[in-house]
Design an enzyme around this catalytic site. Structure first.
Site, PDB file in Angstrom:
ATOM      1  N   ASN A   1      -4.800   4.985  -2.292  1.00  0.00           N
ATOM      2  CA  ASN A   1      -5.969   5.558  -1.624  1.00  0.00           C
ATOM      3  C   ASN A   1      -6.609   6.641  -2.489  1.00  0.00           C
ATOM      4  O   ASN A   1      -5.922   7.504  -3.043  1.00  0.00           O
ATOM      5  CB  ASN A   1      -5.561   6.131  -0.271  1.00  0.00           C
ATOM      6  CG  ASN A   1      -5.166   5.039   0.705  1.00  0.00           C
ATOM      7  OD1 ASN A   1      -6.017   4.340   1.239  1.00  0.00           O
ATOM      8  ND2 ASN A   1      -3.872   4.872   0.926  1.00  0.00           N
ATOM      9  N   GLU A   3      -8.356   2.121  -3.173  1.00  0.00           N
ATOM     10  CA  GLU A   3      -8.990   1.990  -1.863  1.00  0.00           C
ATOM     11  C   GLU A   3      -9.831   3.219  -1.542  1.00  0.00           C
ATOM     12  O   GLU A   3      -9.360   4.349  -1.656  1.00  0.00           O
ATOM     13  CB  GLU A   3      -7.941   1.802  -0.767  1.00  0.00           C
ATOM     14  CG  GLU A   3      -7.155   0.506  -0.875  1.00  0.00           C
ATOM     15  CD  GLU A   3      -6.331   0.239   0.367  1.00  0.00           C
ATOM     16  OE1 GLU A   3      -6.442   1.005   1.346  1.00  0.00           O
ATOM     17  OE2 GLU A   3      -5.555  -0.744   0.363  1.00  0.00           O
ATOM     18  N   GLU A   7      -5.776  -4.838   8.693  1.00  0.00           N
ATOM     19  CA  GLU A   7      -4.748  -3.823   8.912  1.00  0.00           C
ATOM     20  C   GLU A   7      -4.378  -3.785  10.392  1.00  0.00           C
ATOM     21  O   GLU A   7      -5.175  -4.134  11.258  1.00  0.00           O
ATOM     22  CB  GLU A   7      -5.262  -2.447   8.490  1.00  0.00           C
ATOM     23  CG  GLU A   7      -5.566  -2.304   7.015  1.00  0.00           C
ATOM     24  CD  GLU A   7      -5.952  -0.884   6.661  1.00  0.00           C
ATOM     25  OE1 GLU A   7      -5.095  -0.164   6.120  1.00  0.00           O
ATOM     26  OE2 GLU A   7      -7.103  -0.499   6.925  1.00  0.00           O
ATOM     27  N   ASP A  15     -12.077   0.419   2.412  1.00  0.00           N
ATOM     28  CA  ASP A  15     -11.129   0.566   3.515  1.00  0.00           C
ATOM     29  C   ASP A  15     -11.859   0.868   4.823  1.00  0.00           C
ATOM     30  O   ASP A  15     -12.988   1.368   4.818  1.00  0.00           O
ATOM     31  CB  ASP A  15     -10.155   1.694   3.182  1.00  0.00           C
ATOM     32  CG  ASP A  15      -8.878   1.620   4.010  1.00  0.00           C
ATOM     33  OD1 ASP A  15      -8.717   0.660   4.771  1.00  0.00           O
ATOM     34  OD2 ASP A  15      -8.045   2.527   3.876  1.00  0.00           O
ATOM     35  N   GLU A  54       0.856  -1.182   0.000  1.00  0.00           N
ATOM     36  CA  GLU A  54       0.000   0.000   0.000  1.00  0.00           C
ATOM     37  C   GLU A  54       0.894   1.234   0.000  1.00  0.00           C
ATOM     38  O   GLU A  54       1.822   1.342   0.809  1.00  0.00           O
ATOM     39  CB  GLU A  54      -0.917   0.029   1.224  1.00  0.00           C
ATOM     40  CG  GLU A  54      -1.817   1.262   1.239  1.00  0.00           C
ATOM     41  CD  GLU A  54      -2.769   1.317   2.422  1.00  0.00           C
ATOM     42  OE1 GLU A  54      -3.534   2.291   2.511  1.00  0.00           O
ATOM     43  OE2 GLU A  54      -2.748   0.389   3.257  1.00  0.00           O
TER      44      GLU A  54
END
Length: 642
Positions: free
Chosen positions: A253, A285, A372, A315, A185
C-alpha cells in the site's frame, strides 16, 4: 455460546425493537423455537436500557417507527459503542434498506444482514444462525469491527518506528476460478506495549499528518521484500514442494501523500534490485480517492513506475468519485472492488450491481479485478460467475503472520489436491481405451504445430497417464518427473523453449534420455468446476520459439479438449447413436470455427437427414428406426476418421 456462573451454556440472546406487536412477537417465537432467548420491545428507551442490562448477542431493529426511527436508533447504538450484531428489518424498498445498512456499517456497527417485510421464517432463521456463526472476532482481524479511538500520539509512532514495533501480516490473493495462489497483500500492524492494538486507520492518518508516512512506508516495504525473498527461496520451495511461490506477487500500500516523493520510489526500486526481486512481482496499491487527488502528479509518477516494471492497483474502487476519463488515463493494471460491496453482495442488489459494473469495466480496460472481503462460498461463486479474476478475504485466509504462511500453504494445497483427485476420478477416464474424439484433437495439434509429440495427460496421485498420445509409445510416467506436474502448479500456459537452458528441467530423465525433450508447451485442462485435471502439451526434440499466436491456438485446442472432458461426465451424447446432442454439437462446432478462423482454414458442414424415419418407425417399429440412425452415425464417424 456464553456460559453462566455455573459453567452451563446459555442460549444466544435476541433483542427485538419493533412497534408492530404482531411482527415483533412473530420474530420472537421463531427465534425461541430455534433455541434463542428472545425479547420483544416496542419502546426505544426501554430497548436501550435492555441493551445495557441484558447484554443481547443480536439486535433486530425495524426502520420505520413513530417515536424514533431505526436510523436514529442505530446512530445512538454507535455512539454507545454497541457490540451486538444487527439485523435490520423493514417494509421499505431494497435501496432504502441497503442505504440504512451502509450507514450503520460506516458508524462501525456489525450488520449481519437486512430482511424485507414480509419475510419467511426460514429466511429469518438463516440470518439468525449466520449471526451466531460469525462468532467472536478480534479487533485486529475484523474488517467491520468498530475501533474506539486510541490515545496514540505522534511521539508514540516515532518511537514505534525507532524500536521496530510495526509488524506485518500477509493476506493471500487467489484466482476465483481455480483457487490457485497468486500473491499476498502486506498489511501493517502496530501492537503498542501499553495501549495494545492500534489499527491502521488510526496510525496511517497519524503518519500522514505528521510527515512520517514515507519513513513508515519504506520500513514496511523493506520488511515485506525481505519476507518475499525468503518465501521465494529454494529452501522454502523444497519445504512446500512447489515452485509457484517463486512467482507470487506482493501487494504494497502506498499513500497518496507519497506520490510526489521520487526518492521514495527510487529507494523501493533499489531495494528490489538488492534482493533480486523483479519489479513485475510488486503491486503498488493506491486508493481511488488518493490517486485522483492530483491527476497530473499521479499520471507522471505512475507512468514512471510502470516503465520500471511495477504493477499498479487502484484500491477501494467504487467508493470515490473519479471520472472515467481520469481512470483510463492512469496506467493501472488492477482494480480492487471495495470490501463493503463484496461483504454485502448476498443481501444487496445494489452491491451486486456495483460489483458487476466494476468487473465489466476491468475486463473492457484489460485490467485484473480483485474482490476484497470474500467471506463465504456463495460470494465466491457469484464472483466466479461474473469472471472476476482474483479474491481475497477470510474465506481464503485471515492475514497471516510471516512464519505461518508456509504451513498454511502446505495444508491448503493438500486439501485442494484431494478435491482435484476426486474430480479426476469422477470423469471415469483413467485407464480407459483410446477414444477417437480425443485422438482427433491430438492429431490436429501435431499437424498444426509440426511437433513430434502431442499428449493429453491426466495427472493422477503418483503418475501422469496419457488419455491420448501422438508420437509416444509409453502410456504413463511417474508424476515427479512430469513436465505437466509443474504446469498444474500454476494457471497459465507453461513454455520451455529449450530444456537444456532451463534450471528446473535440464536434468530431467526425459531430457537427458528418451524421448530427449528440448521443447515443451503445456496448457492446463480445467473442468467447469475449476479443478485442473491434466494438460494438453506439445513436445519436440528440438528447441523452438513459441509466439503469442501459437499460445492462442493451443488455448483454442485445449478448450476443445475441455469440452470433451465435460461430456465425459454429462449427457452430451445421444444414447442411440453415440453422436453429440444438439447443444453439445453447437459448443464443439463453435470451438472448431474459432480454430479455423484463427488459422484461415476452410471449413465444411455436412448435414444428413433420414426423411422417412417417422414412416419407418410406424411401419417397422422403433427398433428398426434406431438401427437406421445407428448405421448413419457409424458411417459418418468412419468418414470423419478416415
Amino acid at each position: 455460546m456464553k456460559t453462566d456462573s455455573a459453567g452451563k451454556e446459555k442460549p444466544p440472546r435476541l433483542l427485538i425493537l419493533d412497534d408492530e406487536v404482531m411482527t415483533g412477537e412473530t420474530i420472537a417465537r421463531v427465534a425461541d423455537f430455534d433455541g434463542f432467548d428472545a425479547r420483544h420491545i416496542t419502546s426505544p428507551a426501554i430497548f436501550f436500557e435492555q441493551v445495557t442490562t441484558w447484554q443481547p448477542d443480536i439486535l433486530a431493529i425495524d426502520l420505520i417507527m413513530p417515536e424514533m426511527d431505526g436510523v436514529e436508533v442505530m446512530a445512538e447504538l454507535a455512539r454507545r459503542g454497541c457490540q451486538p450484531r444487527l439485523i435490520i428489518t423493514s417494509g421499505v424498498g431494497s435501496r432504502v434498506l441497503d442505504a440504512a445498512a451502509r450507514s450503520a456499517r460506516e458508524h462501525g456497527l456489525d450488520i449481519v444482514g437486512v430482511i424485507a417485510k414480509p419475510f419467511s421464517a426460514s429466511s429469518l432463521r438463516e440470518l439468525l444462525h449466520k449471526a451466531m456463526e460469525r462468532g467472536e472476532v478480534t479487533a485486529e482481524d475484523s474488517p467491520g469491527e468498530r475501533y474506539l479511538p486510541q490515545e496514540a500520539s505522534v511521539e508514540d509512532l516515532k518511537q514505534a518506528l525507532t524500536l521496530d514495533q510495526i509488524h506485518l501480516a500477509y493476506q493471500p490473493k487467489v484466482r476465483c476460478r481455480t483457487g490457485t495462489l497468486v500473491g499476498f497483500e502486506a498489511l501493517a500492524r502496530w501492537q503498542h506495549p501499553q495501549l495494545g492494538f492500534i489499527p491502521p486507520d488510526v496510525f496511517i492518518p497519524l503518519a500522514e499528518t505528521h510527515g512520517l508516512i514515507d519513513r513508515l512506508t519504506l520500513q514496511v516495504i523493506e520488511k515485506a521484500l525481505d519476507w518475499l525473498a525468503e518465501i521465494s527461496s529454494e529452501a522454502t520451495v523444497r519445504r512446500v514442494g512447489q515452485h509457484v511461490l517463486q512467482d507470487i506477487l506482493l501487494s504494497l500500500n502506498i499513500s497518496a501523500r507519497s506520490l510526489g516523493n521520487v526518492a521514495l520510489f527510487d529507494a523501493i526500486l533499489q531495494r528490489c534490485r538488492e534482493r533480486d526481486i523483479a519489479p513485475q512481482r510488486i503491486v503498488l496499491e493506491l486508493t481511488e480517492t488518493g490517486a485522483m487527488q492530483d491527476a497530473t502528479t499521479s499520471l507522471a509518477t505512475l507512468t514512471r513506475l510502470r516503465l520500471q516494471g511495477f504493477q499498479l492497483s487502484i484500491d477501494d474502487f467504487g467508493t470515490g468519485y473519479s471520472s472515467m476519463v481520469q481512470l483510463v488515463r492512469l496506467p493501472f493494471t488492477e482494480i480492487k472492488i471495495d470490501k463493503r460491496f463484496v461483504m454485502t453482495a448476498n443481501d444487496s442488489e445494489e452491491s451486486r450491481a456495483v460489483i458487476r459494473s466494476v468487473v465489466e469495466l476491468g475486463r473492457s480496460l484489460g485490467l485484473n479485478t480483485t474482490a476484497e472481503g470474500v467471506e463465504d462460498g456463495e460470494t465466491l461463486n457469484y464472483l466466479n460467475d461474473l469472471q472476476c479474476d482474483l479474491a481475497q478475504g477470510y474465506l481464503i485466509a485471515r492475514p497471516l503472520p510471516p512464519d505461518e504462511v508456509p504451513d498454511w500453504f502446505i495444508i491448503r494445497e493438500s486439501q485442494r489436491e484431494e478435491r482435484r483427485l476426486v474430480a479426476l476420478s469422477g470423469l471415469g477416464l483413467l485407464d480407459t481405451p483410446a477414444e477417437a474424439r480425443f485422438d482427433r484433437l491430438t492429431r490436429l495439434a501435431r499437424r498444426l504445430f509440426g511437433v513430434s509429440t502431442v499428449l493429453i495427460s491426466l495427472m493422477d496421485r503418483d503418475r501422469q497417464w496419457f488419455k491420448s498420445r501422438q508420437g509416444l509409445d509409453i502410456t504413463e510416467t511417474s508424476r515427479d518427473i512430469a513436465f505437466c506436474h509443474k504446469t498444474l502448479e500454476g494457471d497459465q500456459l507453461m513454455v520451455v523453449s529449450d530444456t537444456h537452458a532451463h534450471p528446473l528441467f535440464h536434468d530431467y530423465p526425459g531430457v537427458t534420455g528418451t524421448p530427449f525433450i528440448r521443447f515443451y508447451a503445456g496448457r492446463p485442462l480445467y473442468l467447469r468446476s475449476g479443478e485442473k485435471v491434466g494438460t494438453l502439451c506439445l513436445v519436440d526434440p528440438a528447441p523452438r520459439a513459441f509466439g503469442e499466436e501459437d499460445a492462442k491456438l493451443l488455448d483454442d485446442l485445449a478448450s476443445m479438449v475441455e469440452n470433451e472432458l465435460a461430456l465425459s461426465s454429462s449427457d452430451g451424447y445421444d444414447l442411440h447413436t453415440g453422436l453429440l446432442t444438439q447443444t453439445s454439437f453447437r459448443e464443439q462446432a463453435e470451438a472448431v470455427c474459432q480454430v479455423c478462423r484463427r488459422l484461415g482454414l476452410p471449413m465444411a458442414l455436412v448435414s444428413a437427414r433420414l426423411e422417412e424415419l417417422p414412416v419407418i418407425n410406424k411401419r417397422f417399429g422403433r427398433d428398426s428406426g434406431d438401427r437406421q440412425l445407428w448405421d448413419l452415425a457409424h458411417l459418418m464417424t468412419e468418414v470423419a476418421e478416415a
